[in-house]
Design an enzyme around this catalytic site. Structure first.
Site: not given
Ligand SMILES: *Cc1c(COP(=O)(O)O)cnc(C)c1O
Length: 360
Positions: A101, A171, A195
């Site tokens: 990511w 993030d 998540k």
């Molecule tokens: C799942 C995830 C993403 C991507 O998220 P989307 O909503 O599919 O764009 C980005 N960063 C992390 C740490 C993730 O776990």
């Protein structure tokens, strides 16, 4: 509810059953309104109350001050990989690269300006996090971006990297609300909802208000944080139903006793699995090389070989443990045990793994 299985999916992931039940109760008529939330105008009084309450509740959970804006955005965490540099980068920025990511975030930032990789463990297949003393930070960077929990590699920062006066941008898609945070350490935190917060389709962003001044009027309107902040996340139709469900999750966490309580539960829950893996006489092995970097959310491990990994995943599936296959870039197994994943599910998994070990 007897037909629910243990869902270890990395995302979209399991939701609190209490929240699903409440949504079920509201399905045909939300609190006497005669309609479902998804059928309601986002400009209605009822909906305004839903989104405002969701904001207030997440402010309470994370103790977010008035000097921070709370935004509900769209486009997933992935669009933030672009919006962050488009709005906040002034020439150059630091990125700590700890997995897939963060790499994707770097790819977009490079389209906007100069990216300094301030630290990475790519050469070790991201099996640990860079240590503070390994970071090469630029005190003149626009910001430092990092990923708090590496969903795929099973590593997690347990304290924020120290970045001096440069705004820290995180993030936190796969671990937000798993514990209390000191928000004042951050310039911005963002997280895709699917998540730990709710269904996909919404991103929660918490941002220091003075950073909003960086957003240029030349930006495309929808990509401009200031537009979303000025419009209270209602510049256009927001993901109304996703925000409603996130609001229910926030209430659920408050009722549970807040994030201190959630953190206790998460620590105990992950320990059950890690302790078992560590005491399996080497039959199971954690994939993270520095134990201090292990994630409380995504537990990555292997059985003695790839064939047994496969067999275990298949047999687990038959027994109602779903989503245990590790990401293809790591292999092995991954148990995603976010906030809503029940402790009983981890206990039952450990019992199953022990039987599997005896039989194989
Ligand atoms: C799942 C995830 C993403 C991507 O998220 P989307 O909503 O599919 O764009 C980005 N960063 C992390 C740490 C993730 O776990």
């Amino acid at each position: 509810m007897d037909n629910r299985i243990y869902n270890f999916s990395a995302g979209p992931a399991t939701m609190p059953v209490e929240v699903l039940k409440e949504a079920q109760e509201d399905m045909l008529s939300y609190k006497g309104s005669g309609m479902n939330v998804m059928e309601m105008s986002h400009r209605s009084k009822t909906y305004d109350n839903i989104i405002k309450t969701a904001e207030q509740d997440v402010r309470k959970l994370l103790n977010i001050g008035d000097d921070y804006a709370v935004l509900f955005l769209q486009g997933g965490a992935t669009l933030q990989f672009s919006m962050v540099p488009l709005n906040l980068m002034q020439g150059k920025a630091d990125y700590i690269v700890t997995g897939s990511w963060s790499k994707k975030a770097v790819k977009e930032a490079k389209r906007v300006g100069e990216v300094n990789i301030a630290g990475t463990t790519a050469e070790e297949n991201f099996s640990r996090l860079p240590k503070q003393e390994e970071l090469k930070l630029d005190s003149e960077a626009s910001y430092v971006h990092y990923t708090s929990n590496n969903t795929i590699f099973g590593t997690q920062y347990h304290t924020e990297p120290e970045v001096g006066n440069v705004p820290l941008i995180c993030d936190a898609s796969s671990d937000i609300l798993h514990k209390p945070l000191n928000i004042t350490k951050y310039g911005m935190i963002y997280a895709g909802a699917q998540k730990n917060l709710g269904p996909s389709g919404c991103v929660l962003a918490i941002m220091k208000k003075d950073l909003l001044e960086r957003s240029s009027d030349d930006l495309h309107t929808y990509l401009n944080y200031k537009i979303h902040a000025d419009g209270d996340s209602l510049y256009n139709t927001p993901p109304t139903y996703a925000i409603y469900l996130m609001g229910l999750v926030f209430k659920h966490l408050l009722n549970l006793g807040g994030l201190e309580k959630m953190y206790e539960i998460n620590k105990a829950k992950a320990a059950i699995l890690y302790d078992y893996v560590d005491s399996s006489d080497g039959y199971y092995k954690g994939t993270v090389t520095n134990k201090d970097d292990r994630s409380l959310m995504n537990v990555t491990f292997t059985s003695p070989n790839a064939d047994l990994d496969k067999k275990l995943i298949a047999e687990a599936g038959e027994k109602g443990f779903s989503g245990l296959k590790g990401h293809r870039s790591v292999g092995g197994l991954r148990a995603s045990i976010y906030n809503a994943f029940p402790t009983k599910g981890v206990e039952d998994l450990v019992q199953f793994m022990d039987e599997f070990k005896k039989n194989n």
